[in-house]
Design a protein around this motif. Structure first.
Motif, PDB file in Angstrom:
ATOM      1  N   UNK A   5       0.825  -1.206   0.000  1.00 15.93           N
ATOM      2  CA  UNK A   5       0.000   0.000   0.000  1.00 15.93           C
ATOM      3  C   UNK A   5       0.857   1.252   0.000  1.00 15.93           C
ATOM      4  N   UNK A   6       1.988   1.177   0.685  1.00 19.40           N
ATOM      5  CA  UNK A   6       2.913   2.305   0.743  1.00 19.40           C
ATOM      6  C   UNK A   6       3.702   2.419  -0.560  1.00 19.40           C
ATOM      7  N   UNK A   7       4.148   1.291  -1.056  1.00 23.74           N
ATOM      8  CA  UNK A   7       5.022   1.299  -2.223  1.00 23.74           C
ATOM      9  C   UNK A   7       4.295   1.673  -3.506  1.00 23.74           C
ATOM     10  N   UNK A   8       2.971   1.559  -3.523  1.00 24.08           N
ATOM     11  CA  UNK A   8       2.248   1.898  -4.740  1.00 24.08           C
ATOM     12  C   UNK A   8       2.438   3.365  -5.108  1.00 24.08           C
ATOM     13  N   UNK A   9       2.787   4.200  -4.134  1.00 22.59           N
ATOM     14  CA  UNK A   9       3.012   5.615  -4.415  1.00 22.59           C
ATOM     15  C   UNK A   9       4.487   5.953  -4.623  1.00 22.59           C
ATOM     16  N   UNK A  10       5.387   5.203  -3.979  1.00 29.40           N
ATOM     17  CA  UNK A  10       6.789   5.607  -3.984  1.00 29.40           C
ATOM     18  C   UNK A  10       7.728   4.648  -4.723  1.00 29.40           C
ATOM     19  N   UNK A  11       7.270   3.461  -5.040  1.00 26.75           N
ATOM     20  CA  UNK A  11       8.137   2.517  -5.747  1.00 26.75           C
ATOM     21  C   UNK A  11       8.347   2.902  -7.207  1.00 26.75           C
ATOM     22  N   UNK A  12       7.584   3.867  -7.704  1.00 31.47           N
ATOM     23  CA  UNK A  12       7.711   4.269  -9.113  1.00 31.47           C
ATOM     24  C   UNK A  12       8.889   5.223  -9.343  1.00 31.47           C
ATOM     25  N   UNK A  13       9.515   5.693  -8.260  1.00 34.11           N
ATOM     26  CA  UNK A  13      10.677   6.582  -8.412  1.00 34.11           C
ATOM     27  C   UNK A  13      11.795   5.811  -9.098  1.00 34.11           C
ATOM     28  N   UNK A  14      12.344   6.404 -10.132  1.00 39.25           N
ATOM     29  CA  UNK A  14      13.367   5.733 -10.918  1.00 39.25           C
ATOM     30  C   UNK A  14      14.707   5.697 -10.185  1.00 39.25           C
ATOM     31  N   UNK A  15      15.376   4.564 -10.293  1.00 37.52           N
ATOM     32  CA  UNK A  15      16.695   4.382  -9.693  1.00 37.52           C
ATOM     33  C   UNK A  15      17.749   4.724 -10.751  1.00 37.52           C
ATOM     34  N   UNK A  16      18.574   5.760 -10.526  1.00 39.52           N
ATOM     35  CA  UNK A  16      19.565   6.158 -11.539  1.00 39.52           C
ATOM     36  C   UNK A  16      20.777   5.236 -11.618  1.00 39.52           C
ATOM     37  N   UNK A  90       4.915  12.280  -3.480  1.00 36.54           N
ATOM     38  CA  UNK A  90       4.442  12.879  -2.235  1.00 36.54           C
ATOM     39  C   UNK A  90       3.061  13.506  -2.441  1.00 36.54           C
ATOM     40  N   UNK A  91       2.905  14.262  -3.523  1.00 33.58           N
ATOM     41  CA  UNK A  91       1.642  14.942  -3.789  1.00 33.58           C
ATOM     42  C   UNK A  91       0.508  13.949  -4.009  1.00 33.58           C
ATOM     43  N   UNK A  92       0.787  12.897  -4.794  1.00 35.31           N
ATOM     44  CA  UNK A  92      -0.254  11.898  -5.046  1.00 35.31           C
ATOM     45  C   UNK A  92      -0.634  11.170  -3.767  1.00 35.31           C
ATOM     46  N   UNK A  93       0.358  10.923  -2.914  1.00 28.44           N
ATOM     47  CA  UNK A  93       0.073  10.287  -1.632  1.00 28.44           C
ATOM     48  C   UNK A  93      -0.810  11.189  -0.776  1.00 28.44           C
ATOM     49  N   UNK A  94      -0.477  12.489  -0.708  1.00 27.70           N
ATOM     50  CA  UNK A  94      -1.256  13.408   0.114  1.00 27.70           C
ATOM     51  C   UNK A  94      -2.665  13.593  -0.437  1.00 27.70           C
ATOM     52  N   UNK A  95      -2.807  13.611  -1.748  1.00 29.94           N
ATOM     53  CA  UNK A  95      -4.138  13.718  -2.339  1.00 29.94           C
ATOM     54  C   UNK A  95      -4.982  12.494  -1.996  1.00 29.94           C
ATOM     55  N   UNK A  96      -4.316  11.350  -1.820  1.00 28.17           N
ATOM     56  CA  UNK A  96      -5.032  10.120  -1.494  1.00 28.17           C
ATOM     57  C   UNK A  96      -5.427  10.056  -0.023  1.00 28.17           C
ATOM     58  N   UNK A  97      -4.577  10.594   0.860  1.00 27.77           N
ATOM     59  CA  UNK A  97      -4.823  10.416   2.299  1.00 27.77           C
ATOM     60  C   UNK A  97      -5.498  11.604   2.956  1.00 27.77           C
ATOM     61  N   UNK A  98      -5.555  12.751   2.285  1.00 28.14           N
ATOM     62  CA  UNK A  98      -6.075  13.939   2.954  1.00 28.14           C
ATOM     63  C   UNK A  98      -6.888  14.778   1.981  1.00 28.14           C
ATOM     64  N   UNK A  99      -8.136  14.428   1.790  1.00 27.71           N
ATOM     65  CA  UNK A  99      -9.012  15.185   0.903  1.00 27.71           C
ATOM     66  C   UNK A  99      -9.360  16.527   1.542  1.00 27.71           C
ATOM     67  N   UNK A 367      -1.141   6.774   7.989  1.00 27.16           N
ATOM     68  CA  UNK A 367      -1.245   7.326   6.648  1.00 27.16           C
ATOM     69  C   UNK A 367      -1.835   6.335   5.673  1.00 27.16           C
ATOM     70  N   UNK A 368      -1.376   5.083   5.727  1.00 27.47           N
ATOM     71  CA  UNK A 368      -1.845   4.064   4.790  1.00 27.47           C
ATOM     72  C   UNK A 368      -3.337   3.810   4.946  1.00 27.47           C
ATOM     73  N   UNK A 369      -3.809   3.794   6.184  1.00 29.86           N
ATOM     74  CA  UNK A 369      -5.230   3.521   6.412  1.00 29.86           C
ATOM     75  C   UNK A 369      -6.129   4.580   5.806  1.00 29.86           C
ATOM     76  N   UNK A 370      -5.587   5.808   5.658  1.00 27.13           N
ATOM     77  CA  UNK A 370      -6.376   6.869   5.035  1.00 27.13           C
ATOM     78  C   UNK A 370      -6.641   6.590   3.551  1.00 27.13           C
ATOM     79  N   UNK A 371      -5.787   5.740   2.940  1.00 28.36           N
ATOM     80  CA  UNK A 371      -5.926   5.461   1.524  1.00 28.36           C
ATOM     81  C   UNK A 371      -7.292   4.857   1.210  1.00 28.36           C
ATOM     82  N   UNK A 372      -7.814   4.098   2.147  1.00 28.25           N
ATOM     83  CA  UNK A 372      -9.090   3.464   1.913  1.00 28.25           C
ATOM     84  C   UNK A 372     -10.277   4.336   2.284  1.00 28.25           C
ATOM     85  N   UNK A 373     -10.006   5.536   2.845  1.00 29.09           N
ATOM     86  CA  UNK A 373     -11.091   6.381   3.331  1.00 29.09           C
ATOM     87  C   UNK A 373     -11.376   7.553   2.407  1.00 29.09           C
ATOM     88  N   UNK A 374     -10.426   7.883   1.509  1.00 34.02           N
ATOM     89  CA  UNK A 374     -10.598   9.048   0.654  1.00 34.02           C
ATOM     90  C   UNK A 374     -10.660   8.650  -0.797  1.00 34.02           C
TER      91      UNK A 374
END
Length: 374
Positions: A5-16, A90-99, A367-374
């Motif tokens: 649930x956490x990695x769905x927002x941050x695992x997409x960051x590219x590793x250089x 970060x922005x996508x995570x915040x939009x998901x957890x804090x409407x 934070x993760x639990x908010x994902x299911x509420x918003x």
């Protein structure tokens, strides 16, 4: 804890790094850095020590299968992260957890990272311009600017990233610009902008209109503490009579003044007038709440970052590290605030997270639990 649930927002960051040479996955290192920051760690060696102390817990989540990297490796990996990618996550995570809620106040202001300069160029210190939701005390987003004066260009970039629909956006005099006011209105929000000499004609018109303001259009507060007495009055007027003189300020509906009186312990008195314009139809009470609320970005964000999370004392500046870690601190503070199971200060929550992996997991889950509420 559901790492997925956490990695769905941050695992997409590219590793250089070259994939064939990667021993420690980027997500593992970033997750460690966030956890260590939640627990009050503020240096590379601190992060390594925290990882060593909690290695069993981390490995139980499927992380660091090859063991923990040394602090130099942690520094190198975090410094190589592209800040814009971290910011987007970060922005996508915040939009998901804090409407945002209707009428919510979002305060925008800048802060210098005093220890972030390159030691060969003391002028290289960076500034972060942040958007702070005062209702729940969380950071909605941030962008970097190299100089204080560049906040004027950074604020529109930050606004583009935010959903301000139905919100009241407050900005100090630096952001009192016609383009910024128009952008907020076009994005569905309302502005509350402080007025000073940088908009000379606006300041003159607003001050003249409010000079004879009626006492029936005000609210007041009186406070005492730290050896001084303070009193505040808040006056508002509809902008109907002056709108024709100020056509460049889109949607202008209200003008207001906050009057502050102070008597200190030595008997010295002072009187301060602060003027504002807004596209919202504000009552004296709502205007007072918004003016006071704006300064919470100083007391509940900037002060906490400096005093509790030691941001100004942080000497890290290598590569992109200063900007990335500023975002990590915002993220950690948000999660500490979203965890409401313990009625404790941020510093105490950090200490509990450092000592107890179960509580650390509770903070992250907040934070993760908010994902299911918003």
């Amino acid at each position: 804890m559901h790492i997925d649930s956490f990695s769905q927002h941050f695992a997409v960051i590219q590793d250089p790094r070259q994939s064939a040479k990667i021993t420690y996955p980027l997500f593992d290192v970033l997750f460690l850095t966030v956890c260590a920051t939640i627990a009050g760690m503020d240096g590379w060696e601190d992060i390594e020590d925290f990882g060593e102390a909690h290695l069993d817990w981390l490995q139980s989540k499927g992380l660091f299968r090859e063991g923990l990297p040394v602090h130099d490796t942690i520094a190198r990996v975090v410094s190589s992260v592209e800040p814009s990618q971290f910011q987007d996550c970060f922005l996508k995570w915040m939009q998901a957890v804090s409407a945002s809620s209707e009428g919510e106040l979002i305060a925008i202001d800048g802060k210098v990272l005093r220890g972030s300069y390159n030691r060969e160029d003391r002028k290289s210190t960076i500034h972060m311009v942040s958007a702070f939701a005062t209702a729940n005390g969380v950071v909605m987003g941030q962008v970097k600017t190299q100089e204080k004066s560049n906040e004027i260009t950074a604020i529109p970039e930050l606004l583009k990233l935010l959903d301000v629909s139905g919100c009241l956006v407050s900005i100090d005099a630096m952001g009192c610009q016609t383009d910024i006011a128009s952008q907020i209105v076009k994005q569905g929000g309302d502005y509350l902008l402080a007025v000073k000499g940088n908009q000379e004609n606006l300041a003159k018109v607003v001050q003249k209109a409010l000079a004879p303001v009626s006492q029936k259009n005000h609210t007041s507060t009186i406070g005492q503490g730290h050896g001084r007495v303070e009193a505040h009055e808040y006056h508002v007027l509809p902008a109907t009579d002056i709108a024709a003189e100020l056509p460049v300020w889109e949607g202008l509906k209200t003008i207001g003044v906050a009057i502050g009186y102070r008597l200190d312990s030595t008997g010295k008195e002072s009187l301060d007038y602060r003027y504002y314009i807004s596209s919202a139809e504000l009552t004296p009470e709502r205007f007072a709440d918004a003016v006071r609320g704006h300064w919470e970005i100083e007391s509940r964000l900037h002060w906490v970052l400096d005093v509790t999370m030691n941001e100004d004392a942080c000497q890290i500046y290598r590569g992109n590290a200063a900007e990335v870690l500023a975002g990590v601190r915002h993220m950690a503070l948000n999660m500490l605030r979203l965890e409401t199971g313990k009625k404790a200060s941020i510093r105490r929550k950090q200490k509990m997270a450092a000592m107890n992996s179960a509580y650390l997991e509770q903070v992250i889950l907040a934070g993760i639990n908010r994902l299911g509420k918003n």
